[in-house]
Design a protein around this motif. Structure first.
Motif, PDB file in Angstrom:
ATOM      1  N   SER A 177       0.831  -1.200   0.000  1.00 30.98           N
ATOM      2  CA  SER A 177       0.000   0.000   0.000  1.00 30.98           C
ATOM      3  C   SER A 177       0.869   1.255   0.000  1.00 30.98           C
ATOM      4  N   SER A 178       0.472   2.209  -0.825  1.00 31.77           N
ATOM      5  CA  SER A 178       1.224   3.467  -0.932  1.00 31.77           C
ATOM      6  C   SER A 178       0.595   4.579  -0.105  1.00 31.77           C
ATOM      7  N   SER A 179      -0.303   4.221   0.832  1.00 29.67           N
ATOM      8  CA  SER A 179      -0.914   5.231   1.688  1.00 29.67           C
ATOM      9  C   SER A 179       0.094   5.725   2.719  1.00 29.67           C
ATOM     10  N   GLU A 180      -0.310   6.674   3.532  1.00 29.63           N
ATOM     11  CA  GLU A 180       0.583   7.212   4.559  1.00 29.63           C
ATOM     12  C   GLU A 180       0.832   6.213   5.684  1.00 29.63           C
ATOM     13  N   ASN A 181      -0.113   5.267   5.866  1.00 26.09           N
ATOM     14  CA  ASN A 181       0.028   4.275   6.939  1.00 26.09           C
ATOM     15  C   ASN A 181      -0.165   2.869   6.382  1.00 26.09           C
ATOM     16  N   PRO A 182       0.747   2.390   5.539  1.00 26.48           N
ATOM     17  CA  PRO A 182       0.569   1.073   4.915  1.00 26.48           C
ATOM     18  C   PRO A 182       0.533  -0.069   5.925  1.00 26.48           C
ATOM     19  N   ASP A 238      -3.067  -0.684   6.807  1.00 25.90           N
ATOM     20  CA  ASP A 238      -4.015  -0.958   5.728  1.00 25.90           C
ATOM     21  C   ASP A 238      -4.274  -2.452   5.588  1.00 25.90           C
ATOM     22  N   GLN A 293      -3.598   2.171  -3.309  1.00 26.07           N
ATOM     23  CA  GLN A 293      -3.508   3.397  -2.532  1.00 26.07           C
ATOM     24  C   GLN A 293      -4.143   3.235  -1.154  1.00 26.07           C
TER      25      GLN A 293
END
Length: 474
Positions: A69-74, A77, A125
């Motif tokens: 995951s490329s989110s701020e908190n992978p 996720d 994402q």
């Protein structure tokens, strides 16, 4: 002294045995991918590829692509296991055409390597995703034994469960993440069975507990009675057949369009007229032009059965050497994939075992595969009783698996409705319609979509998953 010599001999024999085994059985491994031919610069996400050996002797080597995951908190996720349909369609279909972080630049092939660009609506994402080439013989997955290629619904499901447990052992940092089994098309048969394997393993006290929270299915093949019996009313509702033919075929066939009595001449004649009406359509999306290089009725629906439906669809099925599609066709991206995936530099970048397979195929329709699950509604009931969440989405212009059929088998589960039929909105526009049931199952349509949804409506599907995965109303 004698004991020491015996011990030395033992270790030498063990080393020889290990070396002989290793010459037959590739070692499961993974490798980081930082660059991909066709994409400019380093990849803007974390990618890993590898093989996991399954089966008693690990002859079967299942290939996978893992995107973190490329989110701020992978780390927080969810983790998804994504299965493409077919059976026999490569995981690259899901990764490059549907929910993955890259897409092909669709332009006329000129002999150079096709280019890739970032997909801004990638599901990675908000979730880490394992894309698996399953069953064996699909994509880059292979077997070192000819017997290993004999597979079917049940073996493929068990192989996937074993794949997942071994992958988790190698990636323990994901053990506590919420986990979902997901897929589309023919994976509608496999996903619930894999979820059951995981659930049963957890209940049996397996040494490896997988934090299963539910499953996700798009345009799912489920049951021929429900799926195919709704083809006629779907076509009528879309204005593809006349009122007169619709009323006639309902009377003559008794609203049973799957198991037709051979002596029922009127029904056969009406069904012949019906298939003549729809035979020229792109059944993946009835509003788009029919293009070559892709089948509007793939083997995932027809299976290995000869039928009246198939006889009127043979002209559209995959050809060993299909004509090249026009650049403006959606299927042109499928055409580009063969040049990309069969390029030496690409295989090297993906860390493909040399000599493991010949020519890569997007969909391998000649697999020795046993279609063992005719109806998997029992697995949905099983998982419902264990209170797993589920998201079932259909496209309202898909005639391969009509949404009316999916809606009907969900209704047959006999769970009460807790959120009545309503529209859901994306950027001020209706994205589709949805309904939620007491078994934590959400059914939704994607307005204007085809088979399969994210290819046609990526923005809407991105919003759909983001809300559902966060346990928000669509």
């Amino acid at each position: 002294m004698r004991a020491e010599k015996l011990l030395v001999c033992f270790y030498i024999m063990l080393l020889i045995r290990i070396q002989s085994w290793s010459s037959l059985l590739p070692i499961s491994y993974s490798a980081t991918v930082r660059y991909l031919p066709g994409f400019q610069g380093p990849l803007p996400f974390e990618m890993e590829t590898g093989y996991v050996g399954v089966g008693e002797s690990e002859y079967v080597q299942l290939f996978y692509y893992f995107i973190k995951s490329s989110s701020e908190n992978p780390e927080e996720d969810p983790l998804l296991l994504w299965l493409t349909g077919g059976p026999g369609c490569s995981a690259l279909s899901g990764l490059l055409y549907e929910i993955g972080p890259l897409h092909f630049v669709v332009k006329e092939y000129n002999g150079s390597l096709p280019n890739l660009v970032v997909n801004i609506q990638s599901w990675t994402q908000m979730a880490s995703i394992i894309f698996v080439d399953s069953p064996v013989g699909t994509g880059f997955s292979y077997s070192t034994s000819s017997q290993g290629y004999q597979t079917g619904d049940f073996k493929a499901s068990k192989d996937l469960y074993q794949f997942l447990t071994k992958w988790m052992i190698d990636h323990p940092e994901f053990l506590e993440n919420h986990f979902y089994v997901a897929g589309d098309s023919y994976s509608g048969k496999i996903v619930p069975l894999v979820a059951k394997e995981i659930s049963d393993g957890n209940e049996a006290g397996s040494e490896l507990f997988i934090n299963l929270k539910g499953y996700i299915l798009g345009n799912p093949v489920t049951d021929p009675v429900f799926d195919s019996n709704k083809l006629v009313p779907f076509a009528h509702g879309m204005g593809l057949i006349s009122n007169e033919l619709y009323e006639s075929v309902k009377r003559s066939c008794g609203e049973n369009y799957v198991q037709i009595d051979p002596t029922n001449v009127l029904c056969w004649e009406d069904m012949q007229s019906f298939y003549k009406c729809i035979s020229g359509l792109n059944q993946a999306h009835i509003l788009e032009p029919f293009c070559t290089f892709a089948s509007p009725i793939p083997k995932e629906v027809v299976g290995d059965r000869r039928s009246l439906r198939q006889s009127y669809s043979d002209q559209f099925l995959h050809d060993p050497q299909p004509p090249i599609p026009e650049v403006g066709c959606r299927t042109y991206a499928y055409y580009l994939a063969q040049f990309w995936a069969n390029d030496y530099s690409v295989r090297n970048a993906l860390h493909i075992h040399k000599g493991s397979i010949g020519k890569w195929q997007r969909c391998h329709h000649s697999l020795p595969y046993s279609y063992e699950i005719q109806n998997n509604i029992q697995y949905h009931l099983y998982l419902s009783k264990r209170v797993y969440r589920s998201l079932i989405y259909s496209d309202d212009h898909d005639m391969i698996v009509p949404f009316l059929g999916t809606e009907a088998w969900i209704k047959s589960l006999n769970y009460s409705i807790i959120d009545e039929w309503r529209s859901w909105i994306v950027n001020g526009q209706i994205g589709g319609y949805t309904r939620t049931y007491s078994n934590h199952m959400t059914f939704t349509t994607v307005k204007g979509g085809g088979h399969t949804a994210p290819q046609y409506k990526p923005k809407e599907c991105f919003a759909m998953l983001k809300r559902w995965i966060s346990e928000e109303p669509l």
